[in-house]
Design an enzyme around this catalytic site. Structure first.
Site, PDB file in Angstrom:
ATOM      1  N   CYS A 110       0.855  -1.182   0.000  1.00 38.44           N
ATOM      2  CA  CYS A 110       0.000   0.000   0.000  1.00 38.44           C
ATOM      3  C   CYS A 110       0.890   1.231   0.000  1.00 38.44           C
ATOM      4  O   CYS A 110       1.911   1.261   0.701  1.00 38.44           O
ATOM      5  CB  CYS A 110      -0.878  -0.022   1.253  1.00 38.44           C
ATOM      6  N   HIS A 153      -9.153  -3.738  -2.477  1.00 37.49           N
ATOM      7  CA  HIS A 153      -8.169  -3.002  -1.662  1.00 37.49           C
ATOM      8  C   HIS A 153      -8.579  -1.527  -1.574  1.00 37.49           C
ATOM      9  O   HIS A 153      -8.544  -0.925  -0.493  1.00 37.49           O
ATOM     10  CB  HIS A 153      -6.780  -3.167  -2.293  1.00 37.49           C
ATOM     11  N   GLU A 154      -9.005  -0.964  -2.716  1.00 39.44           N
ATOM     12  CA  GLU A 154      -9.395   0.460  -2.747  1.00 39.44           C
ATOM     13  C   GLU A 154     -10.726   0.686  -2.017  1.00 39.44           C
ATOM     14  O   GLU A 154     -10.879   1.680  -1.296  1.00 39.44           O
ATOM     15  CB  GLU A 154      -9.491   0.979  -4.185  1.00 39.44           C
ATOM     16  N   HIS A 157     -10.198   1.069   1.560  1.00 40.79           N
ATOM     17  CA  HIS A 157      -9.711   2.394   1.993  1.00 40.79           C
ATOM     18  C   HIS A 157     -10.883   3.332   2.268  1.00 40.79           C
ATOM     19  O   HIS A 157     -10.795   4.202   3.136  1.00 40.79           O
ATOM     20  CB  HIS A 157      -8.806   3.021   0.926  1.00 40.79           C
TER      21      HIS A 157
HETATM   22  C1  SB7 Z   1      -1.484  -4.818  -4.289  1.00 36.41           C
HETATM   23  C2  SB7 Z   1      -1.405  -3.437  -4.421  1.00 36.41           C
HETATM   24  C3  SB7 Z   1      -2.562  -2.690  -4.445  1.00 36.41           C
HETATM   25  C4  SB7 Z   1      -3.771  -3.307  -4.339  1.00 36.41           C
HETATM   26  C5  SB7 Z   1      -3.857  -4.672  -4.221  1.00 36.41           C
HETATM   27  C6  SB7 Z   1      -2.706  -5.433  -4.200  1.00 36.41           C
HETATM   28  C7  SB7 Z   1      -2.547  -1.184  -4.574  1.00 36.41           C
HETATM   29  C8  SB7 Z   1      -1.430  -0.494  -3.906  1.00 36.41           C
HETATM   30  C9  SB7 Z   1      -1.574   0.990  -3.962  1.00 36.41           C
HETATM   31  N1  SB7 Z   1      -2.442   1.460  -2.960  1.00 36.41           N
HETATM   32  O1  SB7 Z   1      -2.021   1.719  -1.750  1.00 36.41           O
HETATM   33  C10 SB7 Z   1      -3.736   1.827  -3.281  1.00 36.41           C
HETATM   34  O2  SB7 Z   1      -4.574   1.942  -2.214  1.00 36.41           O
HETATM   35 NI    NI Z   2      -3.608   1.103  -0.410  1.00 38.07          NI
END
Ligand code: SB7
Ligand code: NI
Length: 193
Positions: A110, A153-154, A157
């Protein structure tokens, strides 16, 4: 222009807040935010720009990470022909998900976490997300594979959830234990597909 100094890191309270819905029609300010988020992803994925601006490469960015507690996410992935696929999602809602789960073998990282965190992050293998795009059109988006993982993942957040919260058996003071069951489903509105 967004650079790493605009990205807040773990410990900042905004990363633990539930982001507010964005008002439609989009204000000029919100439009600017949307576009600057995508510009950041583009720059971060361009090796020359990334070096020059000292950016960590990213495939996704959620507005809370730039200390804007609003429901906006930007995702930039590549299709099978290696063409970029850019998505801006406004007020996204997870409407359904597979029973099947998936995870990235290499774990997740992240931009708001400046340390490697090992461990498997269980995600749904397939999801459907209802969201507005930058033209204020409501759409249903279907995601699978890597893209589905990034979008989840987003979405996390926007709900104050960090990827390591979902790692099981991870020994760290920062981990907020989630009972195994709470991984599936997350709200009563979600149907299982
Ligand atoms: C690996 C990386 C991400 C998502 C899922 C697996 C995004 C990394 C960038 N971020 O921090 C976005 O929130
Ligand atoms: Ni992230």
């Amino acid at each position: 222009m967004i650079t790493m100094k605009d990205i807040i890191r773990e410990g900042h309270p905004t990363l633990r807040k539930k982001a507010e819905q964005v008002e439609l029609p989009l204000s000029d300010k919100n439009l600017k935010t949307l576009h600057s988020m995508m510009e950041f992803l583009r720059n971060s994925q361009d090796p020359e720009k990334a070096e020059e601006l000292e950016l960590r490469p990213g495939v996704g960015l959620a507005a809370p990470q730039i200390n804007v507690s609003k429901q906006i996410i930007a995702v930039r992935t590549f299709n099978d022909n290696d063409e970029p696929k850019e998505l801006l999602l406004i007020n996204p809602k997870l409407v359904s998900h597979s029973q099947e789960t998936a995870y990235l073998e290499s774990g997740e990282g992240c931009l708001s976490v400046d340390r490697p965190v090992e461990g498997i992050v269980p995600r749904y293998a397939r999801i459907k997300v209802e969201a507005y795009n930058e033209h204020e059109e409501k759409n249903i988006f279907r995601f699978r594979g890597y893209e589905a993982i990034v979008v989840q993942h987003e979405l996390d957040h926007l709900n104050g959830i960090m990827f390591y919260d979902r790692i099981e058996d991870y020994e760290d003071d920062l981990k907020q234990a989630l009972p195994a069951q709470s991984v599936i489903p997350r709200s009563e509105n979600e149907t299982i597909i």
